[in-house]
Scaffold this motif. Structure first.
Motif, PDB file in Angstrom:
ATOM      1  N   TRP A   1      -7.231  17.621   2.726  1.00 36.50           N
ATOM      2  CA  TRP A   1      -6.169  16.914   2.019  1.00 36.50           C
ATOM      3  C   TRP A   1      -6.777  15.870   1.113  1.00 36.50           C
ATOM      4  CZ3 TRP A   1      -5.534  18.986   6.719  1.00 36.50           C
ATOM      5  CH2 TRP A   1      -4.366  19.718   6.947  1.00 36.50           C
ATOM      6  N   ALA A   2      -6.202  15.741  -0.071  1.00 32.27           N
ATOM      7  CA  ALA A   2      -6.491  14.629  -0.962  1.00 32.27           C
ATOM      8  C   ALA A   2      -5.357  13.628  -0.780  1.00 32.27           C
ATOM      9  CB  ALA A   2      -6.567  15.098  -2.406  1.00 32.27           C
ATOM     10  N   TYR A   3      -5.675  12.364  -0.940  1.00 30.70           N
ATOM     11  CA  TYR A   3      -4.615  11.352  -0.881  1.00 30.70           C
ATOM     12  C   TYR A   3      -4.901  10.293  -1.937  1.00 30.70           C
ATOM     13  CZ  TYR A   3      -8.094   9.041   2.077  1.00 30.70           C
ATOM     14  OH  TYR A   3      -9.267   8.498   2.564  1.00 30.70           O
ATOM     15  N   THR A   4      -3.841   9.890  -2.607  1.00 33.32           N
ATOM     16  CA  THR A   4      -3.943   8.835  -3.612  1.00 33.32           C
ATOM     17  C   THR A   4      -3.320   7.577  -3.027  1.00 33.32           C
ATOM     18  OG1 THR A   4      -3.854  10.430  -5.405  1.00 33.32           O
ATOM     19  CG2 THR A   4      -3.293   8.149  -5.958  1.00 33.32           C
ATOM     20  N   VAL A   5      -4.055   6.485  -3.140  1.00 32.65           N
ATOM     21  CA  VAL A   5      -3.606   5.193  -2.625  1.00 32.65           C
ATOM     22  C   VAL A   5      -3.429   4.239  -3.795  1.00 32.65           C
ATOM     23  CG1 VAL A   5      -4.149   3.234  -1.121  1.00 32.65           C
ATOM     24  CG2 VAL A   5      -4.866   5.545  -0.470  1.00 32.65           C
ATOM     25  N   ASP A   6      -2.277   3.586  -3.849  1.00 34.93           N
ATOM     26  CA  ASP A   6      -2.038   2.535  -4.831  1.00 34.93           C
ATOM     27  C   ASP A   6      -1.852   1.235  -4.063  1.00 34.93           C
ATOM     28  OD1 ASP A   6      -1.512   1.771  -7.688  1.00 34.93           O
ATOM     29  OD2 ASP A   6       0.323   1.027  -6.749  1.00 34.93           O
ATOM     30  N   ILE A   7      -2.677   0.249  -4.380  1.00 30.63           N
ATOM     31  CA  ILE A   7      -2.605  -1.062  -3.731  1.00 30.63           C
ATOM     32  C   ILE A   7      -2.103  -2.048  -4.781  1.00 30.63           C
ATOM     33  CG2 ILE A   7      -3.891  -2.843  -2.484  1.00 30.63           C
ATOM     34  CD1 ILE A   7      -6.032  -0.573  -1.978  1.00 30.63           C
TER      35      ILE A   7
ATOM     36  N   VAL B   1     -13.528   0.671  -0.732  1.00 27.59           N
ATOM     37  CA  VAL B   1     -12.943   2.006  -0.889  1.00 27.59           C
ATOM     38  C   VAL B   1     -13.590   2.640  -2.107  1.00 27.59           C
ATOM     39  CG1 VAL B   1     -10.722   1.567   0.247  1.00 27.59           C
ATOM     40  CG2 VAL B   1     -10.966   1.041  -2.173  1.00 27.59           C
ATOM     41  N   VAL B   2     -13.936   3.897  -2.004  1.00 29.06           N
ATOM     42  CA  VAL B   2     -14.610   4.656  -3.066  1.00 29.06           C
ATOM     43  C   VAL B   2     -15.708   3.831  -3.753  1.00 29.06           C
ATOM     44  CG1 VAL B   2     -12.731   6.312  -3.447  1.00 29.06           C
ATOM     45  CG2 VAL B   2     -12.769   4.205  -4.793  1.00 29.06           C
ATOM     46  N   GLY B   3     -16.482   3.112  -2.947  1.00 29.69           N
ATOM     47  CA  GLY B   3     -17.604   2.340  -3.472  1.00 29.69           C
ATOM     48  C   GLY B   3     -17.246   1.031  -4.145  1.00 29.69           C
ATOM     49  N   GLU B   4     -16.009   0.612  -4.043  1.00 32.88           N
ATOM     50  CA  GLU B   4     -15.578  -0.631  -4.695  1.00 32.88           C
ATOM     51  C   GLU B   4     -14.917  -1.577  -3.706  1.00 32.88           C
ATOM     52  OE1 GLU B   4     -13.780  -0.449  -8.582  1.00 32.88           O
ATOM     53  OE2 GLU B   4     -14.107   1.716  -8.651  1.00 32.88           O
TER      54      GLU B   4
ATOM     55  N   VAL C   1       0.862  -1.182   0.000  1.00 38.24           N
ATOM     56  CA  VAL C   1       0.000   0.000   0.000  1.00 38.24           C
ATOM     57  C   VAL C   1       0.897   1.231   0.000  1.00 38.24           C
ATOM     58  CG1 VAL C   1      -1.791   1.263   1.248  1.00 38.24           C
ATOM     59  CG2 VAL C   1      -1.792  -1.250   1.270  1.00 38.24           C
ATOM     60  N   THR C   2       0.725   2.086  -1.009  1.00 40.68           N
ATOM     61  CA  THR C   2       1.488   3.325  -1.128  1.00 40.68           C
ATOM     62  C   THR C   2       0.508   4.491  -1.089  1.00 40.68           C
ATOM     63  OG1 THR C   2       3.128   2.196  -2.499  1.00 40.68           O
ATOM     64  CG2 THR C   2       3.143   4.606  -2.537  1.00 40.68           C
ATOM     65  N   VAL C   3       0.786   5.471  -0.229  1.00 45.79           N
ATOM     66  CA  VAL C   3      -0.089   6.632  -0.086  1.00 45.79           C
ATOM     67  C   VAL C   3       0.697   7.904  -0.410  1.00 45.79           C
ATOM     68  CG1 VAL C   3      -1.617   7.915   1.458  1.00 45.79           C
ATOM     69  CG2 VAL C   3      -1.330   5.448   1.784  1.00 45.79           C
ATOM     70  N   THR C   4       0.084   8.762  -1.214  1.00 45.95           N
ATOM     71  CA  THR C   4       0.668  10.056  -1.545  1.00 45.95           C
ATOM     72  C   THR C   4      -0.362  11.137  -1.207  1.00 45.95           C
ATOM     73  OG1 THR C   4       1.891   9.009  -3.353  1.00 45.95           O
ATOM     74  CG2 THR C   4       1.773  11.424  -3.355  1.00 45.95           C
TER      75      THR C   4
ATOM     76  N   PHE D   1      -4.727  -1.537  -7.770  1.00 46.55           N
ATOM     77  CA  PHE D   1      -5.914  -0.687  -7.757  1.00 46.55           C
ATOM     78  C   PHE D   1      -5.484   0.655  -7.183  1.00 46.55           C
ATOM     79  CE2 PHE D   1      -9.731   1.066  -5.743  1.00 46.55           C
ATOM     80  CZ  PHE D   1     -10.644   0.962  -6.788  1.00 46.55           C
ATOM     81  N   GLU D   2      -5.867   1.725  -7.858  1.00 44.57           N
ATOM     82  CA  GLU D   2      -5.500   3.061  -7.393  1.00 44.57           C
ATOM     83  C   GLU D   2      -6.762   3.897  -7.256  1.00 44.57           C
ATOM     84  OE1 GLU D   2      -1.943   5.279  -8.939  1.00 44.57           O
ATOM     85  OE2 GLU D   2      -3.508   6.636  -9.661  1.00 44.57           O
ATOM     86  N   TYR D   3      -6.813   4.693  -6.204  1.00 45.40           N
ATOM     87  CA  TYR D   3      -7.940   5.601  -6.034  1.00 45.40           C
ATOM     88  C   TYR D   3      -7.476   6.848  -5.299  1.00 45.40           C
ATOM     89  CZ  TYR D   3      -8.400   4.253  -1.087  1.00 45.40           C
ATOM     90  OH  TYR D   3      -8.174   4.045   0.249  1.00 45.40           O
TER      91      TYR D   3
END
Length: 130
Positions: free
Chosen positions: A31-37, A69-72, A11-14, A82-84
């Protein structure tokens, strides 16, 4: 960028401050954050739920739980990702967020994939997390 790996699930968070959605004069910071799993393992996994612990600069803690996450509820085969992008409001100019994803393998083995603690700071106020 912040990263944690649990049982092959990376899990990577930016995070980034979103001034267009903030109003510091009213004590509203966003804050916005982008997560890449990324599934680095050999088993297909599904993200079923999330748990967040959000702490503001005054030490107030909020816990958020929910399905997916985000409805999925993404299914990640080996090598799949998966990125959101989502967001979080705070009443203070700094904070920390961390959590976990409830994951399950195709065989039905459940585990929590760690989301690394990440800092929410106004640009120029960055600090080091211990």
């Amino acid at each position: 960028m912040y990263r944690a790996t649990t049982r092959g699930v990376q899990v990577t968070v930016t995070p980034r401050f979103a001034p267009e959605r903030s109003d510091p004069e009213r004590g509203q910071y966003f804050w916005a954050y982008t997560v890449d799993i990324l599934n680095l393992g050999v088993e297909t996994v599904q993200l079923r739920a999330r748990r967040w612990i959000i702490t503001d600069a005054l030490g107030r803690v909020q816990e958020v739980r929910g399905a997916g996450v985000v409805g999925e509820q993404p299914v990640l085969p080996p090598g799949g990702h998966f990125e959101y992008t989502s967001g979080v409001p705070l009443p203070t100019a700094t904070g920390i967020m961390e959590g976990s994803y409830d994951m399950v393998t195709q065989a039905g083995d459940a585990f929590d994939a760690a989301v690394p603690p990440f800092s929410l700071d106004l640009p120029g106020l960055a600090r080091t997390l211990n």
